[in-house]
Design an enzyme around this catalytic site. Structure first.
Site, PDB file in Angstrom:
ATOM      1  N   SER A 240       0.817  -1.205   0.000  1.00 42.02           N
ATOM      2  CA  SER A 240       0.000   0.000   0.000  1.00 42.02           C
ATOM      3  C   SER A 240       0.860   1.269   0.000  1.00 42.02           C
ATOM      4  O   SER A 240       1.728   1.406  -0.840  1.00 42.02           O
ATOM      5  CB  SER A 240      -0.944  -0.066   1.194  1.00 42.02           C
ATOM      6  OG  SER A 240      -2.072   0.687   0.926  1.00 42.02           O
TER       7      SER A 240
ATOM      8  N   HIS B  96      -7.711  -5.668  -0.014  1.00 46.30           N
ATOM      9  CA  HIS B  96      -6.470  -4.918   0.190  1.00 46.30           C
ATOM     10  C   HIS B  96      -5.753  -5.453   1.436  1.00 46.30           C
ATOM     11  O   HIS B  96      -6.200  -5.223   2.559  1.00 46.30           O
ATOM     12  CB  HIS B  96      -6.879  -3.455   0.403  1.00 46.30           C
ATOM     13  CG  HIS B  96      -5.752  -2.494   0.489  1.00 46.30           C
ATOM     14  ND1 HIS B  96      -4.985  -2.146  -0.601  1.00 46.30           N
ATOM     15  CD2 HIS B  96      -5.262  -1.789   1.536  1.00 46.30           C
ATOM     16  CE1 HIS B  96      -4.087  -1.255  -0.228  1.00 46.30           C
ATOM     17  NE2 HIS B  96      -4.223  -1.022   1.073  1.00 46.30           N
TER      18      HIS B  96
HETATM   19  C1  GTR Z   1      -5.447   4.525   1.632  1.00 48.96           C
HETATM   20  C2  GTR Z   1      -4.832   5.340   0.541  1.00 48.96           C
HETATM   21  C3  GTR Z   1      -4.086   4.451  -0.405  1.00 48.96           C
HETATM   22  C4  GTR Z   1      -3.242   3.398   0.289  1.00 48.96           C
HETATM   23  C5  GTR Z   1      -3.802   2.936   1.609  1.00 48.96           C
HETATM   24  C6  GTR Z   1      -2.816   2.287   2.579  1.00 48.96           C
HETATM   25  O1  GTR Z   1      -6.227   5.268   2.503  1.00 48.96           O
HETATM   26  O2  GTR Z   1      -5.866   6.025  -0.116  1.00 48.96           O
HETATM   27  O3  GTR Z   1      -3.322   5.236  -1.290  1.00 48.96           O
HETATM   28  O4  GTR Z   1      -1.935   3.811   0.429  1.00 48.96           O
HETATM   29  O5  GTR Z   1      -4.393   3.944   2.339  1.00 48.96           O
HETATM   30  O6  GTR Z   1      -1.655   2.679   2.672  1.00 48.96           O
HETATM   31  O7  GTR Z   1      -3.278   1.385   3.284  1.00 48.96           O
END
Ligand code: GTR
Length: 423
Positions: free
Chosen positions: A262, A404
């Site tokens: 991420s 995610h």
């Molecule tokens: C989210 C963000 C993403 C990603 C994520 C993370 O809120 O929008 O770009 O980086 O966090 O790091 O878990």
């Protein structure tokens, strides 16, 4: 209970706030043109690896520095390494553990971050190592009581029993599902991790805390428009950890693979782009500002990310808010900076926010750089099916089922890939 409810409610609000302007429909992706990889900003074509390395690669690196992740300030800091813990045969005998303080200092002050290094006890070595950052602290990657707790800021998270921005024993191992330590070690790899909050706490305070202030010139109070933000300094510190790994006889320092998930996947890509000593680069669900192409404007966009996280990139990057057409680069060019080293990009099916298709395409469009080295590249523009990794010696990719996250499935592919192309 109430805290958890508020936490979930706040997360839902932020999702619905973003979703108003978010496109997930492939039919609504704008027509866009990616900058040619093998034509310089002055229109000269690049036909071989030597012109790539001397002309095009440096100018691409430079444009990312100046217009997105930020330049690294010239003000110097000294970095000393101090071995603060060295224990053999921990984790039921399978791991040797070291903790190394990275001590940054100069006339502006001093700052310390801690590298946790696990090495497989059953291997003589030197061993290849995965190196990455984590979100809540080194002690969260494994329940072992041998890992020190950090004193830095941590994001409150009732699910992890983190409150008042401090961690304690209760959060030991809360993120172990993302870091299958024994599994990695059993395949003959070491694992090095740093807590990102030790380098720069992840919130916008105009860079008053963390490591940034050490780099200020006399009278300077925050980075200039082009200087680095948080991702820049996180990536830089991964290189400092690599400096340490180069001094450790148990580590095969020509085989250090930088990994990140991420926002920390954006960081691993940026670290790998700048520091060619990293032998391989892994981007797990890195999305916007990482592997995903910005010009597609699918899921998170430049404007959304800059508004939500004004401290991640430099200020110059806000010029492209709602203005992706004007970007003189896109993320396929970031991937091209990894060439000729192997890079692995991974997506998750339900992680549409990160634009899995855009993550695949940036790897696909990085191919011309790898071809200059006569390397095998992905043969089709079609994304592979779910849970069907496509590995090549240049760019590898999978899209896993699920959300995610970093899972055992992801690690199984990274190890298979590293066994094949790095080890
Ligand atoms: C989210 C963000 C993403 C990603 C994520 C993370 O809120 O929008 O770009 O980086 O966090 O790091 O878990």
């Amino acid at each position: 209970m109430r805290k958890i409810a508020i936490y979930i409610w706040m997360s839902l609000i932020s999702v619905s706030l973003y979703s108003q302007e978010v496109n997930y429909d492939e039919n609504k992706v704008p027509d866009f043109q990616l900058p040619e990889l093998l034509t310089t900003f002055h229109g000269k074509s690049i036909n071989d690896a030597s012109a790539w390395e001397s002309v095009r690669r440096p100018e691409i690196l430079n444009v990312f520095r100046e217009q997105m992740y930020g330049t690294n300030p010239v003000h110097q800091v000294e970095v000393d390494f101090k071995l603060v813990k060295n224990k053999e045969k921990v984790l039921d005998g399978v791991a040797d553990l070291k903790e190394i303080d990275l001590i940054f200092s100069n006339d502006q002050g001093k700052h310390t971050a801690r590298l946790l290094l696990f090495l497989p006890a059953h291997v003589e070595g030197p061993v290849p190592v995965f190196l990455g950052m984590n979100f809540y602290g080194n002690h969260t990657i494994h329940p072992s009581a041998s890992i020190s707790l950090h004193q830095s800021w941590a994001r409150d998270n009732p699910l992890f029993l983190i409150s008042d921005q401090k961690v304690d024993d209760r959060s030991r191992g809360v993120r172990s599902s993302r870091w299958p330590v024994e599994y990695i070690l059993s395949h003959g790899y070491g694992l090095g991790v740093i807590y990102y909050g030790d380098i720069d706490p992840d919130y916008d305070d105009e860079f008053q805390n963390g490591l940034h202030p050490l780099f200020y010139k006399k009278g300077q109070t925050k980075p200039t428009e082009k200087e680095w933000g948080s991702i820049g300094i996180w990536a830089w510190s991964l290189s400092r950890a690599l400096d340490y790994l180069e001094t450790d006889a148990k580590v095969d320092h020509d085989k250090v693979i930088v990994f990140g998930h991420s926002r920390l996947g954006k960081t691993s890509l940026w670290a790998g782009a700048q520091d060619q000593r990293f032998a391989g680069i892994i981007s797990n669900n890195s999305g916007c500002g990482g592997a995903a192409l910005s010009k597609r404007k699918v899921g998170e966009t430049v404007k959304i990310i800059n508004n939500a996280f004004p401290h991640w990139f430099n200020d110059y990057f806000t010029r492209f808010n709602n203005n992706e057409e004007e970007l003189p680069f896109d993320q396929h060019m970031l991937i091209s900076l990894m060439a000729p080293r192997p890079v692995y990009i991974a997506s998750a099916k339900d992680d549409e926010w990160a634009d899995p298709r855009g993550e695949y395409l940036s790897g696909y469009y990085a191919a011309p750089a790898y071809k200059l080295y006569n390397m095998q590249t992905p043969s089709t523009i079609k994304s592979p099916a779910i849970n069907q990794p496509r590995m090549t010696e240049s760019v590898s990719y999978h899209i896993r089922s699920g959300r995610h996250d970093v899972t055992r499935y992801d690690w199984a592919q990274y190890i298979r890939w590293a066994d094949k192309y790095i080890k």
